[in-house]
Design an enzyme around this catalytic site. Structure first.
Site, PDB file in Angstrom:
ATOM      1  N   SER B 143     -28.143  26.466  -7.314  1.00 41.20           N
ATOM      2  CA  SER B 143     -29.029  27.608  -7.531  1.00 41.20           C
ATOM      3  C   SER B 143     -30.092  27.188  -8.540  1.00 41.20           C
ATOM      4  CB  SER B 143     -28.235  28.787  -8.105  1.00 41.20           C
ATOM      5  OG  SER B 143     -29.114  29.746  -8.666  1.00 41.20           O
ATOM      6  N   TYR B 156     -22.921  31.899 -15.616  1.00 40.02           N
ATOM      7  CA  TYR B 156     -23.145  31.526 -14.213  1.00 40.02           C
ATOM      8  C   TYR B 156     -24.066  30.305 -14.130  1.00 40.02           C
ATOM      9  CZ  TYR B 156     -24.771  31.991  -9.357  1.00 40.02           C
ATOM     10  OH  TYR B 156     -25.086  31.757  -8.052  1.00 40.02           O
TER      11      TYR B 156
END
Lengths: 441, 250
Positions: B143, B156
């Site tokens: 990501s 995250y």
């Protein structure tokens, strides 16, 4: 590990490469086969992944010691499988013999010719390579050699079996007597596809060797216009006085540049080539050497590099006689889409062999070379696969690099029979290739 | 295996419920893939129906990212069903909530075990298999959150940063083996995982990620950004001073 591709230079995969010299060394390799198995590789002229084995062993047989003999009474030649048809022609033509079948290149091995059951311009008269075989020696998965004859099931599982039944070590086949090393050739141009089919049907049996080159980029009323080339081995009296009738010395080969820009063969250059080829092909009758008649592309070593780094696919299919509509549908679709195919060749096939996975069947075969990279090509060829299968035809495994497994049993209805014989000859799947995995052979 | 025109036959999806993962698999099936293994936690039999309708044979396996000792078995079972694994998509992960992680550090550590630890074992086992095959691509869903970790989602983001680095290193380790790793770095993906959140600029969709992955597989890409212009955006983002970066709101 060495990365290998087929002649089309697509989908490389790494394998350990072994180059045995003797049959004993070959047997030792089979006995010690790695978990991913092994496959024989000759001169790498299969277009797709037939002689690749990702993560496994690839056995280069082209460098094995060459042995051959000729029975001058019968013309039967016995040759080691790693010998090329080129080597054999150099030896046999001066003695007045010619190989029974040669594909568009003579740089294929005898073993490869058996495994792909290759065909040539004489298929309508002489069928494919397998039809001329008297016997084969096959090294099977248990490491033993077997002398196979046309009565044996394993024989016809091996002919056209893409190397998956074992390693062919030797083959005996009947050659053709020739008076000269030249060809008597006539050339005729046709104006469209209908006339091409009609002329081929009407005149094919007058000649031993016939083929049509189609200008695929011609559209509208000229769609399918072709140059028909038909030939026979020239007789001695057709040669000028004083010529050595059996001299055979193919010209030295040019080498293609090591690198060519992708897209060199594009719509413009291919259209120009096709137009020039059609225009220069005056109708005539000439005496030609064997090499330019049978193997025009062999003059340029590594011509496959001209397609650029992404490579190309060759698509070759056959549809039975009576299914001309399918052939017409494919040609008009290709013409409408403006698919760039450098060389498109049409040929009438005669009777096939009993080879369970052999490609030829009586009908029309079309072969095209298409550079990889064109958007929508995968979908277009998949559509053609379906039309061809529905028409009772098939795609040639020695050329294929992209077909899906599911149509294979439709195209090759004797696949279950072949699988059974293969399973008993090679229960542990020692002989494996990328092609076999891709098509779940 | 990947054919001359870039289509594949078999796919293993690790994280069989992942919306992005399923979009990728569906896209590959539409392009010709025929054997699909969905590895997911719990009873996931229902999720394969759509793929079966598209003509694929589907096997659903139990897969728990937090139990690395089971991952070897999952890869082996997938290969037993599908033969060679042409593509392995590692798509599992949890987003979670940064404030909740800060309030409950144990839950933060657990999310790390899924988002990073699970990928390390599953990725290494999958890579071992691909290396033996001599071909195949491990697609790792990283990501942009991991390209430069932000204050607002650093738990995250740190996992994705670790994963991204792991995947690059694994790709280098596989170099020359015929097997490869493709790192996929989507921006904000509108979907179930981000339901209720306001989309960030240059937001994308699972279908767009699937298209980019399919294109990357055909081209043999090592890194894929979705949308592609995020590559340029992050070249700038990486150079921003800390004082500015820590104030980036989302």
């Amino acid at each position: 590990m060495t990365f290998l591709t087929g002649w089309g230079r697509t989908a490389p995969s790494p394998a350990t490469l072994a180059a045995p010299r003797t049959t004993a060394e070959l047997a030792a390799l089979v006995a010690a086969a790695p978990p991913r198995g092994l496959i024989a590789r000759g001169l790498g002229r299969s277009y797709g992944d037939a002689a690749q084995n990702a993560g496994g062993l690839v056995v280069d047989v082209a460098g094995m010691e060459a042995r051959w003999s000729l029975d001058p009474e019968t013309g039967v030649v016995t040759a080691s499988a790693g010998m090329s048809l080129h080597d054999l022609m150099l030896a046999l033509v001066p003695l007045g013999w010619f190989v029974p079948v040669t594909p568009g290149t003579r740089h294929v091995t005898v073993g490869g010719a058996v495994a792909a059951d290759v065909h040539g311009k004489n298929h309508h008269v002489d069928s494919s390579f397998g039809a001329h075989l008297r016997s084969l020696t096959l090294l099977t998965a248990d490491g033993t050699g077997h002398l196979l004859r046309p009565g044996d099931d394993l024989f016809w599982a091996t002919v056209g079996g893409m190397g998956l039944t074992g390693l062919v070590t030797e083959a005996s086949f009947a050659c053709v007597p020739v008076e000269t090393s030249r060809m008597s050739v006539d050339v005729e141009r046709t104006r469209d596809l209908d006339q091409t089919l009609e002329r081929m049907t009407a005149t094919d049996d007058r000649h031993r060797y016939t083929v049509a080159w189609i200008d695929l980029l011609a559209r509208g009323p000229r769609m399918g216009r072709s140059v028909l080339t038909r030939g026979d081995h020239a007789r001695r009296e057709e040669l000028p006085r004083g010529a050595d009738p059996l001299a055979f010395a193919p010209a030295a080969r040019l080498s293609a540049p090591p690198w060519a820009p992708g897209g060199l063969l594009n719509g413009l250059t291919v259209r120009a080539f096709n137009q020039a080829w059609y225009a220069k092909s005056r109708e005539r009758r000439v005496i030609q050497d064997i090499a330019p008649f049978f193997h025009p592309l062999d003059f340029v070593d590594g011509w496959n590099r001209v397609y650029g780094s992404r490579g190309f696919v060759q698509y070759q299919f056959v549809v039975p006689f009576g299914e001309e509509a399918t052939l017409r549908r494919v040609v008009s679709r290709l013409s409408a889409e403006g698919v760039v195919s450098f060389l498109t060749v049409l040929k009438r096939f005669g009777a096939g062999t009993p080879g369970m996975l052999s490609f030829p069947l009586p009908g029309w075969t079309l072969a095209l070379d298409i550079p990889v990279g064109r958007a929508g090509l995968a979908g277009l060829l998949r559509e053609f696969d379906e039309w061809v299968a529905e028409a009772g035809g098939r795609v040639y495994l020695a050329k294929d690099a992209r077909m899906r497994a599911e149509l294979l049993p439709v195209m090759y209805p004797r696949l279950p029979e072949w699988r059974k014989i293969r399973e008993s000859a090679d229960p542990g799947e020692v002989f494996r290739s990328d092609l076999a995995r891709r098509l779940s052979l | 295996m990947k054919n001359a025109l870039g289509s594949v036959d078999s796919v293993l999806l690790l994280g069989g419920r992942s919306e992005i993962g399923l979009a990728v698999v569906e896209r590959l099936v539409r392009d010709g893939a025929r054997r699909v293994v969905l590895a997911a936690r719990g009873d996931a039999a229902a999720i394969g129906v759509r793929l079966k309708d598209l003509g694929a044979e589907v096997l659903v396996l139990d897969f728990d990212a937090e139990r690395p000792e089971t991952h070897e078995r999952v890869v082996a079972a997938a290969a037993e069903f599908a033969g060679d694994l042409d593509v392995v998509v590692a798509a599992f992960g949890v987003l979670g909530d940064q404030a909740a992680y800060e309030a409950d550090p144990v839950s933060a550590a657990r999310s790390m075990a899924v988002n990073l630890g699970g990928h390390v074992s599953a990725g290494l086992f999958a890579a071992r298999r691909l290396r033996e095959q001599g071909h195949g691509t491990l697609v790792v869903l990283s990501s942009v959150a991991g390209v430069r970790v932000r204050r607002v989602n650093f738990v995250y983001g740190a996992a994705k940063a670790g994963l991204d680095g792991f995947a690059q290193g694994l790709g280098d380790a596989l170099h020359g083996s015929g097997a490869r790793v493709m790192v996929v770095r989507p921006g904000f993906v509108i979907g179930r995982m981000t339901a209720g959140m306001r989309p960030a600029p240059m937001a994308t969709t699972p279908e767009a990620v699937a298209d980019a992955v399919a294109g990357g597989l055909r081209a043999g890409a090592e890194t894929v950004w979705v949308p592609g212009r995020l590559r340029a955006v992050f070249t700038v983002m990486r150079a921003l001073p800390r004082a500015v970066w820590r104030r980036v709101p989302r």
